[in-house]
Design a protein around this motif. Structure first.
Motif, PDB file in Angstrom:
ATOM      1  N   ARG A 197      33.397  49.276  65.925  1.00 40.92           N
ATOM      2  CA  ARG A 197      32.793  48.839  64.666  1.00 40.92           C
ATOM      3  C   ARG A 197      33.855  48.482  63.634  1.00 40.92           C
ATOM      4  N   GLN A 198      34.922  49.252  63.579  1.00 42.80           N
ATOM      5  CA  GLN A 198      35.992  48.956  62.628  1.00 42.80           C
ATOM      6  C   GLN A 198      36.669  47.624  62.962  1.00 42.80           C
ATOM      7  N   ALA A 199      36.858  47.357  64.248  1.00 43.46           N
ATOM      8  CA  ALA A 199      37.445  46.075  64.651  1.00 43.46           C
ATOM      9  C   ALA A 199      36.536  44.924  64.277  1.00 43.46           C
ATOM     10  N   GLN A 200      35.230  45.114  64.414  1.00 42.37           N
ATOM     11  CA  GLN A 200      34.276  44.070  64.047  1.00 42.37           C
ATOM     12  C   GLN A 200      34.280  43.828  62.532  1.00 42.37           C
ATOM     13  N   LEU A 201      34.375  44.913  61.770  1.00 37.92           N
ATOM     14  CA  LEU A 201      34.436  44.760  60.313  1.00 37.92           C
ATOM     15  C   LEU A 201      35.691  43.995  59.891  1.00 37.92           C
ATOM     16  N   GLN A 202      36.817  44.302  60.508  1.00 36.50           N
ATOM     17  CA  GLN A 202      38.049  43.595  60.193  1.00 36.50           C
ATOM     18  C   GLN A 202      37.936  42.121  60.559  1.00 36.50           C
ATOM     19  N   GLN A 203      37.282  41.846  61.675  1.00 36.61           N
ATOM     20  CA  GLN A 203      37.068  40.462  62.085  1.00 36.61           C
ATOM     21  C   GLN A 203      36.210  39.726  61.057  1.00 36.61           C
ATOM     22  N   GLY A 204      35.139  40.360  60.580  1.00 30.91           N
ATOM     23  CA  GLY A 204      34.289  39.733  59.575  1.00 30.91           C
ATOM     24  C   GLY A 204      35.018  39.487  58.273  1.00 30.91           C
ATOM     25  N   LEU A 205      35.876  40.421  57.866  1.00 31.34           N
ATOM     26  CA  LEU A 205      36.648  40.247  56.643  1.00 31.34           C
ATOM     27  C   LEU A 205      37.582  39.043  56.757  1.00 31.34           C
ATOM     28  N   LEU A 206      38.239  38.905  57.885  1.00 30.21           N
ATOM     29  CA  LEU A 206      39.143  37.775  58.085  1.00 30.21           C
ATOM     30  C   LEU A 206      38.382  36.458  58.134  1.00 30.21           C
ATOM     31  N   GLN A 207      37.182  36.469  58.687  1.00 23.43           N
ATOM     32  CA  GLN A 207      36.366  35.254  58.685  1.00 23.43           C
ATOM     33  C   GLN A 207      36.058  34.812  57.254  1.00 23.43           C
ATOM     34  N   ALA A 208      35.720  35.788  56.402  1.00 24.20           N
ATOM     35  CA  ALA A 208      35.438  35.461  55.002  1.00 24.20           C
ATOM     36  C   ALA A 208      36.689  34.946  54.294  1.00 24.20           C
ATOM     37  N   GLU A 209      37.833  35.586  54.533  1.00 23.19           N
ATOM     38  CA  GLU A 209      39.077  35.139  53.909  1.00 23.19           C
ATOM     39  C   GLU A 209      39.465  33.749  54.395  1.00 23.19           C
TER      40      GLU A 209
END
Length: 450
Positions: A197-209
């Motif tokens: 889940r933490q890896a997925q959250l980091q992936q989503g954050l980078l997508q937004a950035e």
């Protein structure tokens, strides 16, 4: 020539710019960016030069300055005056019997080389605008390059994040198998789920950035959305930095310094124009007068000269001298700041380039080896899941550190080339070829710059 991108661009603009992904923009799909080709730095630079409003404004000002130069070269105009005296009076002057009519031509004789100094000032203003156009083009292309590198870095980070998600999901399956087989406590399965889940959250954050970075890049040419899917470039195309003093000598020939020189020339021209205004002009008039009463004609002439014009102009000359001195001190301060900025970029480029080399050659191979051994030991029950997770995280952090170091090195390499107007490889007089595809972008964009 400016940054990593614009080697030969320098010739067209005097000096021009430089240098440099993987996902489509998230959110609205109405633009269908997935189907668009990758954006190169060359193409982005061409769009910026053609469409940025700041450059368009300067183009119009240059046109106005060209017209103003023609106006300044004109001689004083002529005036035609018609006069009537003793018209419609009373008594002996009633009616038109005592009317006197006159026609006169008048103008001004300019003394003190006023036309020459006026023309020199207009020419200096035009030269200053041209230098500002070149310097602003470099600044904008530099900003474009930095944003391009930022998007390129985010693309690489997003790729790593996707790999981290896949790795954590694979690890979850292996942990689940061990827990089901009684070889590991259920707490390890919980930790593995959290890691996914933490890896997925980091992936989503980078997508937004990444989406924000792409929009910031597209806004430089006036686009309201990112009208490209990904940017194309290599984050690890780095060159060795040359001697600092050699770089600083290059700074002294760049458009920014030409702006300083053009400003000084304009102030000198304006001061010469003020001195010329201390010499009084001579106004002259020549005409013919006719008397209605006796039907006679007469020629009249006149001249006029203003008094004390030199003393009245001294205050303006003193103001101009004070402003010139203030501008000289300001330019000296700006040059010192420019040198400090160059030195900072030079140091950061050297350190970041060495960091990239150390990470690639030593640190990452060792961490990869450690992860392989830790994973093997975990599967054989010799290490805990925490040890395995720590090894994965250490490798991922080092990979991100590598991307940050490469991005920092490339950004400062682009800045050095922007400030000096010369690719680092050329500055060092080495046989290194300039990184592709970025050097080719400079060549192509050169034709678009003034």
């Amino acid at each position: 020539m400016y940054s990593i991108l614009f080697g030969k661009r320098l010739v067209a603009l005097y000096v021009c710019v430089p240098v440099m992904l993987l996902l489509s923009i998230i959110g609205s799909k109405s633009y269908a960016t997935e189907s668009l080709p990758p954006l190169t730095l060359e193409r982005a630079a061409q769009r910026l030069v053609q469409q940025h409003p700041q450059l368009q404004v300067l183009d119009w000002r240059l046109k106005a300055a060209t017209e103003q130069l023609q106006v300044a070269a004109l001689n004083p105009g002529y005036e035609l005056a018609l006069g009537a005296e003793n018209l419609l009076g009373t008594g002996e002057l009633s009616g038109v019997k005592s009317l006197e009519l006159s026609v006169a031509l008048s103008s001004v004789l300019e003394l003190g080389n006023k036309r020459q100094t006026r023309t020199a000032t207009a020419s200096a203003e035009q030269a200053l605008l041209l230098a500002q156009r070149q310097a602003n083009s470099l600044d904008l292309l530099g900003e474009l390059t930095q944003r391009f590198i930022s998007v390129l870095t985010l693309q690489q980070k997003l790729q790593l994040a996707s790999e981290a998600v896949a790795m954590s999901e694979q690890a979850l399956q292996l942990v689940d198998q061990r827990v089901q087989g009684g070889g590991a406590p259920e707490a390890e399965l919980l930790r593995a789920r959290v890691a996914v889940r933490q890896a997925q959250l980091q992936q989503g954050l980078l997508q937004a950035e990444l989406a924000s970075g792409k929009l910031a890049l597209a806004s430089l040419w006036g686009a309201q959305h990112a009208d490209f899917s990904v940017v194309s470039g290599d984050l690890f195309q780095l060159t060795d930095s040359t001697d600092f003093q050699l770089l600083y000598q290059r700074v002294l020939t760049t458009p920014q310094l030409e702006v300083f020189a053009a400003t000084t020339r304009l102030q000198q021209a304006q001061l010469a124009q003020l001195h010329s205004q201390s010499v009084a002009d001579v106004s002259w008039q020549l005409g013919v007068m006719r008397s209605q009463e006796n039907r006679d004609f007469a020629v009249f002439a006149g001249v006029s000269v203003p008094l004390f014009s030199q003393s009245r102009n001294q205050a303006a000359v003193k103001v101009a001298l004070a402003e010139n001195e203030a501008q000289r001190i300001t330019q000296q301060d700006e040059l010192l700041q420019l040198r400090a900025r160059l030195y900072q970029a030079w140091q950061m480029h050297r350190y970041s380039t060495m960091a990239v080399q150390d990470l690639q050659r030593e640190i990452l191979p060792l961490l990869q080896q450690a992860l392989t051994q830790t994973e093997d030991a975990y599967l054989r029950g010799r290490y805990s899941y925490t040890d395995w997770l720590s090894a994965r995280q250490a490798l991922q952090e080092a990979q991100l550190q590598l991307l940050d170091a490469a991005s920092t090195a490339l950004s400062n390499q682009a800045l050095l080339e922007q400030l000096t107007g010369l690719p680092l490889a050329a500055s060092a007089n080495t046989n290194h070829s300039f990184p592709q595809p970025f050097s080719s972008a400079a060549t192509s964009a050169a034709g678009s710059l003034p």
